[in-house]
Design a protein around this motif. Structure first.
Motif, mmCIF file in Angstrom:
data_model
loop_
_atom_site.group_PDB
_atom_site.id
_atom_site.type_symbol
_atom_site.label_atom_id
_atom_site.label_comp_id
_atom_site.label_asym_id
_atom_site.label_seq_id
_atom_site.Cartn_x
_atom_site.Cartn_y
_atom_site.Cartn_z
ATOM 1 N N THR A 40 0.852 -1.198 0.000
ATOM 2 C CA THR A 40 0.000 0.000 0.000
ATOM 3 C C THR A 40 0.884 1.243 0.000
ATOM 4 O OG1 THR A 40 -0.114 0.271 2.406
ATOM 5 C CG2 THR A 40 -1.701 -1.239 1.390
ATOM 6 N N LEU A 91 -7.586 -12.687 2.482
ATOM 7 C CA LEU A 91 -7.966 -11.315 2.152
ATOM 8 C C LEU A 91 -6.755 -10.390 2.120
ATOM 9 C CD1 LEU A 91 -11.264 -10.924 4.231
ATOM 10 C CD2 LEU A 91 -11.056 -11.059 1.741
ATOM 11 N N TYR A 92 -5.729 -10.695 2.920
ATOM 12 C CA TYR A 92 -4.512 -9.882 2.894
ATOM 13 C C TYR A 92 -3.872 -9.843 1.506
ATOM 14 C CZ TYR A 92 -4.237 -9.377 7.987
ATOM 15 O OH TYR A 92 -4.477 -9.048 9.300
ATOM 16 N N GLY A 94 -5.269 -9.435 -1.194
ATOM 17 C CA GLY A 94 -5.920 -8.429 -2.016
ATOM 18 C C GLY A 94 -5.854 -7.035 -1.455
ATOM 19 N N VAL A 95 -5.092 -6.831 -0.366
ATOM 20 C CA VAL A 95 -5.003 -5.501 0.244
ATOM 21 C C VAL A 95 -4.292 -4.534 -0.701
ATOM 22 C CG1 VAL A 95 -3.892 -4.185 2.077
ATOM 23 C CG2 VAL A 95 -5.120 -6.273 2.629
ATOM 24 N N VAL A 99 -9.169 0.739 3.159
ATOM 25 C CA VAL A 99 -10.419 0.013 3.393
ATOM 26 C C VAL A 99 -10.179 -1.499 3.349
ATOM 27 C CG1 VAL A 99 -12.755 -0.422 2.553
ATOM 28 C CG2 VAL A 99 -11.832 1.902 2.505
ATOM 29 N N SER A 100 -9.504 -1.971 2.316
ATOM 30 C CA SER A 100 -9.250 -3.410 2.195
ATOM 31 C C SER A 100 -8.342 -3.897 3.314
ATOM 32 C CB SER A 100 -8.639 -3.734 0.831
ATOM 33 O OG SER A 100 -7.454 -2.986 0.611
ATOM 34 N N LEU A 103 -10.599 -4.138 6.560
ATOM 35 C CA LEU A 103 -11.534 -5.263 6.525
ATOM 36 C C LEU A 103 -10.797 -6.591 6.700
ATOM 37 C CD1 LEU A 103 -13.933 -4.130 3.657
ATOM 38 C CD2 LEU A 103 -14.374 -4.128 6.117
ATOM 39 N N ALA A 104 -9.672 -6.755 6.011
ATOM 40 C CA ALA A 104 -8.913 -7.999 6.136
ATOM 41 C C ALA A 104 -8.374 -8.165 7.551
ATOM 42 C CB ALA A 104 -7.765 -8.009 5.130
#
Length: 428
Positions: A40, A91-92, A94-95, A99-100, A103-104
């Protein structure tokens, strides 16, 4: 190493699942911040705040999880916790932004809280009496060894410095939690549950009963003081030794490795010997005294000159912490399980996890504020907390034991009454 008696395949399946879980956790913790900064555009403070917020969202879960454990048993809840952690790691992958990431991290934090709010109830369900101490001791050894092994693997990945390596770590973690869940699902059988809720009470009866049980609430509070000593190691040691004592960074890593190795290999034997000589509360009290001695010895390190003498002295000081941890950890978990009413154990043991969560939240602020005043002051404060806990635990243990005996006597009397009535009816 022979494990204590357990039901069915639990004697090997639970240790295997604990090891898999611990290795995954040890692999993830040193790399988490680096991974999120790599995938990120967020700053260190941004990532830290998001992870803290995600963790905070899970703090209310233990009591809810405990009620669920009491209704359906700990086994399915443990499996659900491991699957949620696996989902969080998937889910990590797709971070890409705040926001992602939030949520993850929230899914993973919920899974972590669900798992640790139920796994001790599963362990307590598999063995009774003295075997519980050995179960908790060996579970602590596996957790320490697995986390240490994961940390070593993480060090290798950090040396590579590759985003592909970091993603591989996340994927490996996801699959490790899946394997742990499948192991528990296939090879651990839960104890047979009685039909209906205990005593015919509503589903929130366990929580109301817990809130009226002052000795158990005091046990949670006293254990917060003990757990501050545990958390204080990771929070304070690197800063104090590197910035306060100017010890080389490699020495701090060596101290932590030695401490992990001692806890991972010696906890079961220390627990076995301590249970021959004292009660669980007595072992916890000795742990508190040794933690106080550790704090005093660490504070006095400022009087020594820099060099090999200081490094050798600190290595010996770390053995005090390790011995205290080995005395306190298994004894506290076994005492909390023993003091919990049979039909409400899930709720009680889940609530006991608040002693760990509270220590995790309080310790960094405690150290940061006091260290800003004086580098020795945090050690004095934590040493005083350890002595306070060691003084409080023995009379508290007696109250818990007396209450447990009273509950058992009441249960036996209540169980005998229907038998006498049935016998009289048969005679008529």
């Amino acid at each position: 190493m022979r494990w204590p008696r357990a039901r069915h395949g639990a004697a090997w399946a639970i240790p295997a699942a604990l090891a898999i879980d611990a290795i995954g956790t040890g692999l993830y913790l040193p790399l988490s911040m680096v991974y999120f900064l790599t995938v990120t555009d967020l700053s260190e403070s941004g990532v830290g705040l998001l992870l803290t917020a995600a963790t905070a969202c899970s703090l209310l879960l233990p009591l809810l999880v405990g009620r669920l454990v009491d209704r359906i048993g700990p086994r399915p809840v443990v499996i659900a916790g491991q699957l949620l952690q696996a989902a969080g790691f998937f889910l990590y992958l797709g971070v890409a932004g705040p926001v992602s990431l939030f949520l993850a991290a929230m899914v993973e934090a919920v899974g972590l809280r669900v798992y640790w709010s139920s796994v001790f109830a599963l362990i307590a369900e598999q063995a009774d009496g003295e075997d519980r101490d050995q179960w908790f001791a060996r579970a602590g050894m596996i957790r320490a060894a697995g986390t240490g092994a994961g940390t070593v693997l993480a060090g290798g990945l950090l040396a590579l410095g590759s985003q592909h390596a970091y993603r591989g770590m996340v994927l490996a973690d996801a699959f490790s939690f899946l394997v742990a869940a499948v192991t528990v699902a296939l090879f651990v059988r839960g104890a047979r549950r009685p039909a209906g809720r205990p005593d015919g009470e509503s589903s929130d009866g366990g929580v109301r009963e817990l809130l009226r049980n002052r000795p158990y609430l005091w046990l949670i509070g006293v254990n917060v003081l003990f757990n501050i000593c545990t958390v204080f190691l990771a929070v304070a040691l690197p800063v104090y030794m590197i910035r306060g004592l100017h010890v080389p960074g490699w020495a701090v890593g060596a101290f932590l490795t030695i401490t992990t190795a001692v806890v991972a290999t010696c906890t079961a034997e220390v627990t076995r010997r301590s249970r021959r000589r004292t009660t669980r509360g007595g072992a916890m009290a000795w742990g508190g005294r040794l933690w106080a001695a550790w704090c005093a010895a660490a504070a006095m390190a400022v009087l020594l000159p820099r060099g090999p003498l200081l490094v050798g002295y600190l290595a010996l000081v770390m053995l005090l912490w390790a011995t205290a941890e080995m005395l306190h950890g298994p004894a506290s978990n076994a005492l909390s399980a023993e003091a919990a009413p049979e039909g409400r154990r899930g709720t009680y043991l889940a609530a006991f996890q608040y002693s760990f969560a509270t220590a995790d939240m309080v310790t960094p602020a405690l150290f940061g504020v006091l260290y800003g005043v004086n580098r020795v002051l945090p050690w004095v404060a934590v040493g005083c907390l350890a002595l306070t806990a060691s003084v409080a635990i023995r009379p508290l243990e007696r109250r818990l034991t007396d209450d447990g005996a009273a509950r058992g006597s009441t249960a036996r009397t209540a169980g005998a009454t229907p038998a006498r009535r049935t016998s009289a009816a048969d005679r008529n």
